[in-house]
Design a protein around this motif. Sequence first.
Motif, PDB file in Angstrom:
ATOM      1  N   GLU A  34      20.264  21.930  32.126  1.00 50.76           N
ATOM      2  CA  GLU A  34      19.673  21.143  33.211  1.00 50.76           C
ATOM      3  C   GLU A  34      19.781  19.645  32.939  1.00 50.76           C
ATOM      4  O   GLU A  34      20.123  18.853  33.826  1.00 50.76           O
ATOM      5  CB  GLU A  34      18.201  21.521  33.376  1.00 50.76           C
ATOM      6  N   GLN A  60      23.959  29.564  38.107  1.00 50.98           N
ATOM      7  CA  GLN A  60      23.853  28.114  37.919  1.00 50.98           C
ATOM      8  C   GLN A  60      25.172  27.541  37.392  1.00 50.98           C
ATOM      9  O   GLN A  60      25.624  26.476  37.834  1.00 50.98           O
ATOM     10  CB  GLN A  60      22.718  27.796  36.939  1.00 50.98           C
ATOM     11  N   THR A  94      19.593  19.880  42.018  1.00 51.40           N
ATOM     12  CA  THR A  94      20.019  21.054  41.271  1.00 51.40           C
ATOM     13  C   THR A  94      21.524  21.197  41.410  1.00 51.40           C
ATOM     14  O   THR A  94      22.122  20.621  42.328  1.00 51.40           O
ATOM     15  CB  THR A  94      19.338  22.322  41.810  1.00 51.40           C
ATOM     16  N   SER A 112      27.235  20.832  30.883  1.00 52.49           N
ATOM     17  CA  SER A 112      26.215  21.596  31.598  1.00 52.49           C
ATOM     18  C   SER A 112      26.712  23.011  31.901  1.00 52.49           C
ATOM     19  O   SER A 112      25.993  23.993  31.688  1.00 52.49           O
ATOM     20  CB  SER A 112      25.847  20.886  32.905  1.00 52.49           C
TER      21      SER A 112
END
Length: 947
Positions: free
Chosen positions: A463, A497, A677, A474
């Motif tokens: 994150e 993600q 996000t 990331s």
Amino acid sequence: MVAEVEISPRESEVLELVGAHLSNAEIAARLFISVRTVESHVSSLLRKLEAPDRRALARRAPEPASTRPSRPASVLPAPLTSFIGRVRERAELIELVKTSRQVTAVGPGGVGKTRLASAVAAEAAGAYADGVWFVDLVPVTDAGMIATAVAGALGLGEQPGRDMTASVVAALADRHALLVLDNCEQVVDGVALFLERLLAACPRVTVLATSRSRLMVPFERVYPVPPLSLDGESDAVALFLERAASVGLPLDLAPRGQIAAICERLDGMALAIELAAARCPTLGLDGITAALSHPLRMLTGGSRADERHRSVRAALDWSHALLEPADRALLRRVSVFVAPFTAAAAAQVTGGQEGIVADGLARLAEQSLLVVTASPGGTEYRALETIRQYGTERLDEAGELDGARSRHLRWCLAQAAGLAVTGPDWRARFDLVADDLRAALAWAADRPEQRADAYELAGHLAELTFTRNLTGESQRRYEQAAVLAPDPAAGASMLRQAAAVAGCRTIGDDMYRLRRAAADAARASGDSAGAATDLASAATIAFRFSTMFVRLPSREEALALLFEAREPARDEPIGDEPANADPTHDDPAARAAVALAEAAVLTDAFGAAQGPPGNAVPETIARAEHAVELARRTGDPLAESAALDALTGAQSWAGDTFATAATARRRITLLSSLPNTPAGTHELIDALAIATEAALGAGDVPAARRWARQLADHPSLAEVGHRATCRLLMVDALAGDVEEVLTGSVRFLDAWRRAGSPSRTLLRPAVAAVAMIHGLRGDRSARREWLGILDELDTPPEHTYGYGAVFDAILLLHRGQAAQALERTAPEPRQVWKWVTWIWHHWYVALRTEAAVLAGSPDARDRVAEARDRVAGNPVAEALVERAQALLDHDRERLLATVAAFDTAGCPYQSARTLALAGDPRGTAALSNLGLAPTALPALRGTSAGT
């Protein structure tokens, strides 16, 4: 001459650095100003000096002043103490660097490799036009972070579609530079792989590495760094005397014979000599001699050490033996920190009281075992790498290593959790602890008993690095968290993600791969609905983001995923397809994802992909609207935005320009307040791009500019100016904001070259727009340059009947070549696929109409009437058609009335052109003020209405 042109002092500085061939980013860093400010100065200089391009501007730069460097300043660590001796070694190593592209200075810890390499780099800097760059690899414990460390030293960010190594290689591809990689020993294999890629692609880059061991690559030239000389006017004695003088030993009172004996006992090791000299005020030469004679102090652990390390180990053992037990414990326990740390951090990791720990740290610093620095966050301490490694060995010997590492891991978790609550200084705070977070994760990831904490830390780091715009890391951290996840369901979440981050990086292959992996993990956890969502999302990605792929999945592969996904997820039929009767899979998110995939994949497979939209249009819209409705029911704005994107495409295929623009605006409204996000960022960037284009299609230039500016300023695109600015260049060019185009094109071209000149279809409209502006300026040389760039990019169908026809027609009409403009827009609008030209459809129709009027086409009046109906509601296109009607009727008053319409629509070029067409002197002045050449068309002088 430059002296004859009035330029500001800041512009003069920028001009000089342009002449030194620095990029805008490098100029910004040198002058401590923003890149956009540099772009503005460069644009101003191009105009003032009448230079057609940056290359010509560089030739106009004056010779650098004698007080300023004529080449980029070398980026080397500032030495805290003077460099002593090593004349022969410096000469030998400089010669090797001149003749070999990769040299490794090899030697034991403490021999002086770093100082020698820095001295050589400083002396050789003048031979490298693009400077010298120093990269400290001490904090790097993960081979995958080597390129990140190099990029940090170069001031680079990751380029979308590239990993960090590729980004570094692209930045250095044409540079003549010396790269110093210091302390490679802990990541030797990773450095070797990095250097193979770097040196193969960067023929003018030379690398000087320091390491305790060879890198073992075929092109390596090894230079063994010897101890300091001990004979004659020895370097070792000179070093001891200089360092002793700095702590209070008078040089004229120093007995050189005794010092030479001490240096000989220390084997000429630079670190050992410096440590010994630092003890002179407290021990004196006699005390040092006595301490070195004590075998326990000299050889503790030495028999178990590699022979090359015995001298440094002897010095460290001796220094360690002089410490009180509490200070010894403190030294070894703080060795777990790989970056500077505070007394408070040390207290948490060592388990001591902060005041007592702070006192102990001060004593260690006094004995040169810690380096002290002042920072905004307070006093910081750092152990030199050799001492840190020594402390780690002592931890292991004491049986405390796992305990200290565990406390360090818990401290890192607390730091990461605290950083998750962002504040104004969070980026600086993250940078201070990032290397410790990475080191703690590297240790914990290999220990089953630490798996839960490693999973949590990997998630935090994923994150944080995303928010820090380190998107490559990331993605890796999310994938690492998926491996460490306590169960398949958690792993599936991390993989989703990771896929979203890959989308931000424009890597379609990874998006697709990771979504399929998430489906496997969800299925393993018993989450059939989640698996269906992931499978459907993977199928959608293959079509929605097809331009991001290297290896695009086949239609059959995507269809197979869709059919697999909708078996457990569908609850209602589309057309003649049967509904799923299993109520256990009645999941809104899965149904919405499947509906979206059907809108994308089935339409493409069975409808629009087989030819121009016809009977497939109603089915396409029906599927897209169904997807939007199901997504809305889920309450997930990201799912709804993705479905609205499908509806935008369907409406554009149907030729409904204004519905397309309205749907695009809905996406922006939906996404504008969401948190930062990976999935939200990826969706917003895509939405801004589509909204910009849709607004252009509807003639809403102010809205298009607003969204294009937001896209250009988006922090996730800060390091990829070519991608960030491409749509803003389109808007500004169509509006006629020449100054903005010239400024933006400098940023675009600089960023595109630094990224390795990628051949991306999405960049073509921007390049064509800049080429058109240079044509309107009458700058044929600059136009040829940008047309050459256009030739380097992929050529899609849109160039023929979309933006290519629009930009060409505008330029041809400006030049008075109406017949050629009419020929360029010869196909009837209905003959051109709407899905190819929907952004440009109204522009195409209106410009085609004006060309018919000015070329004297016999059906011009019919074309005007037809065009008026087609473009109704588009303020720019309506004004263009109204102008064509006035030209056809020779109605000057009606013609001049369109000036206000163009001004209101935000199109200064068309406003100025209208005045020129009307024979109004203000037209020529307005075109000149915009920086454009006069129009070649004869002015309209008649005042009667009708023909």
